[in-house]
Design an enzyme around this catalytic site. Structure first.
Site, mmCIF file in Angstrom:
data_model
loop_
_atom_site.group_PDB
_atom_site.id
_atom_site.type_symbol
_atom_site.label_atom_id
_atom_site.label_comp_id
_atom_site.label_asym_id
_atom_site.label_seq_id
_atom_site.Cartn_x
_atom_site.Cartn_y
_atom_site.Cartn_z
ATOM 1 C CB VAL A 129 -0.831 0.020 1.121
ATOM 2 C CG1 VAL A 129 -1.741 1.387 1.317
ATOM 3 C CG2 VAL A 129 -1.842 -1.132 1.260
ATOM 4 C CD GLU A 130 2.929 3.741 3.904
ATOM 5 O OE1 GLU A 130 3.554 4.779 3.131
ATOM 6 O OE2 GLU A 130 2.632 4.231 4.995
ATOM 7 C CB SER A 131 6.745 1.852 -1.286
ATOM 8 O OG SER A 131 6.697 0.635 -0.739
#
Length: 499
Positions: A150-152
């Site tokens: 989700v982050e990166s």
């Protein structure tokens, strides 16, 4: 008369004693009936329990029976491990999925790119098993293993406009606070496993700060502890609910948890359309502590592993050498058993020890600071039996080269990497139905980069007519053909020029 009185007293004592016994028996029965049965609803199947471990066995001249540790019967058992890692992740996801407009929108977003997880899994595969094990060891929700997606999109070197770096998007202050090293040689935020330890430590801290509410903790991880606390306090003053879904948070954070929950929901239910990758539920790589400053070229030469592959697996190292102050740990693309039996390990990282009287494998392993399982693996042992005078191999550097470094003015790897592909800036006018993802696919560039170039979040909604700037890689001109003899002469000439 006195004799009659004595008989009467003895008879009376007998009846009183008999009545007392009956009362005690009744009380005991009532107490047993009143006592609640703990975990009466759950009877663990001990057949699924791993075999009881044994204490180290004494040396051959001093035998001892193994002490078996019995499993605690009231401990709920973990689910059996699936052979496929993604199936194991799916089996252990635990956060409650809530169907609402936010999660529904994110599910639709994922389903528009059904191969998303397969694509990102290629980057995650060497590390995902280690991340899952760390999550499980700390008894954290399995959903946390999905946060780097989700982050990166699991890109180790990506940097946001807020200077957050790595797969966990850690900012410098947070990373430093949770023990991540950074200097001119090394950035631990780009080190997959070092940053994982820091991120899980931070998430555990936030979980405690928000009284055990994981959605609050994950939201705070994204937008900051203070911002979520202010939103909670604001709702309290207004008499509103304070659960995550009731808070007024920035748009990116408001979409952050729905994106995580939507991804976990689709992983649980691959029949809905998001393709779930196949990945063996075992370590595909091994953490290896070299124990001193090293040069990637030397390790590559000793191990037979390509230098570029070593750099790719270890993006935390910014130069061709590790820092004099450490860390000196590498991820190697081989399983632990293969590493321990490799020429690299046997020729450079093995010492020997002669078994003494009263030694046990357990004591030897502790003395040399190595896991007993590794000690057994190194010596091809299936039991704990050892003999006085036996030679054991140890993972203790004793025959290593005097130096594992080479002097460079600049890292040869980074020197190669500096041949950056030139790009051309292109303006693109957003059309109805466009998204950052669809535009990135159209121009074959990472969608996170499209967002960064235009100071947007990866999930921002685009208005038709908006002008976006894209940096499109230009095709490299074909390299001129060189004959074999010219190539050889060129190689000799470059070798002679080296100091």
């Amino acid at each position: 008369m006195a004799l009659m009185r004595l008989k009467y007293l003895l008879l009376l004592s007998f009846f009183i004693g008999l009545q007392g016994c009956q009362t005690t028996q009744q009380d005991t029965q009532q107490e047993q009936q009143a006592r609640p049965e703990i975990f009466s609803h759950f009877k663990p199947d001990l057949s699924l329990q791993t075999q009881p471990t044994e204490q180290p066995v004494a040396t051959a001249d001093k035998t001892a029976e193994p002490v078996k540790l019995q499993p605690y019967k009231d401990t709920p058992l973990a689910k059996p491990r699936a052979a496929d890692l993604w199936q194991h992740i799916a089996n252990n996801l635990s956060l409650v999925f809530q169907t609402n407009k936010h999660t529904t929108a994110r599910i639709k977003w994922y389903l528009k790119q059904p191969a998303y997880l397969e694509k990102v899994n290629r980057r995650a595969a060497p590390y995902l098993y280690h991340i899952v094990k760390r999550v499980e060891k700390q008894n954290l929700p399995m959903e946390l293993a999905l946060l780097p997606f989700v982050e990166s999109d699991f890109r180790p070197t990506i940097q946001s406009s807020e200077q957050a770096v790595g797969i966990w998007q850690l900012v410098g202050a947070t990373a430093y606070h949770f023990g991540v090293q950074s200097d001119q040689w090394y950035d631990g935020r780009q080190d997959i496993l070092a940053s994982t330890d820091a991120a899980l430590g931070y998430l555990s801290y936030l979980h405690k700060r928000f009284d055990g509410d994981w959605l609050h903790a994950i939201a705070a991880y994204n937008s900051g502890e203070g911002r979520v606390k202010k939103a909670i306090e604001k709702n309290k003053k207004l008499g509103k609910k304070t659960d995550y879904w009731s808070l007024s948070l920035p748009k990116e954070t408001a979409e952050y948890i729905p994106k995580l929950l939507a991804l976990s929901h689709l992983i649980r239910h691959p029949e809905k359309g998001l393709k779930r990758p196949k990945l063996a539920n075992k370590p595909l790589t091994t953490e290896f502590n070299v124990g001193q400053q090293f040069d990637f070229s030397v390790i590559a030469s000793l191990s037979g592993i390509g230098r570029s592959q070593l750099h790719k697996l270890n993006p935390g190292y910014l130069k061709n050498q590790s820092s004099p102050n450490g860390p000196h740990t590498l991820i190697l693309p081989i399983e632990q058993r293969t590493l321990l039996q490799s020429k690299l390990f046997r020729n450079n990282f093995i010492g020997e020890y002669t078994v003494q009287k009263d030694d046990t494998l357990y004591r030897i392993a502790r003395r040399f600071n190595m896991p007993i399982s590794q000690l057994k693996m190194l010596n091809n042992k299936t039991s704990n039996l050892i003999k006085v005078g036996e030679q054991l191999r140890l993972s203790k550097p004793q025959t290593m080269p005097g130096s594992l470094i080479v002097d460079y003015n600049i890292s040869p790897y980074l020197e190669q990497q500096e041949d950056v592909v030139s790009t051309v800036a292109v303006d693109y006018q957003v059309k109805p139905g466009d998204s950052i993802w669809s535009i990135s696919q159209l121009f074959d560039v990472p969608h996170k980069d499209v967002a960064i170039w235009n100071k947007l979040s990866a999930s921002s909604l685009l208005k038709p007519g908006t002008i976006l700037t894209l940096h499109i890689p230009q095709a490299k001109p074909p390299a001129p053909q060189t004959s074999a003899s010219e190539a050889m002469l060129s190689g000799i000439e470059s070798s002679l020029k080296k100091p």
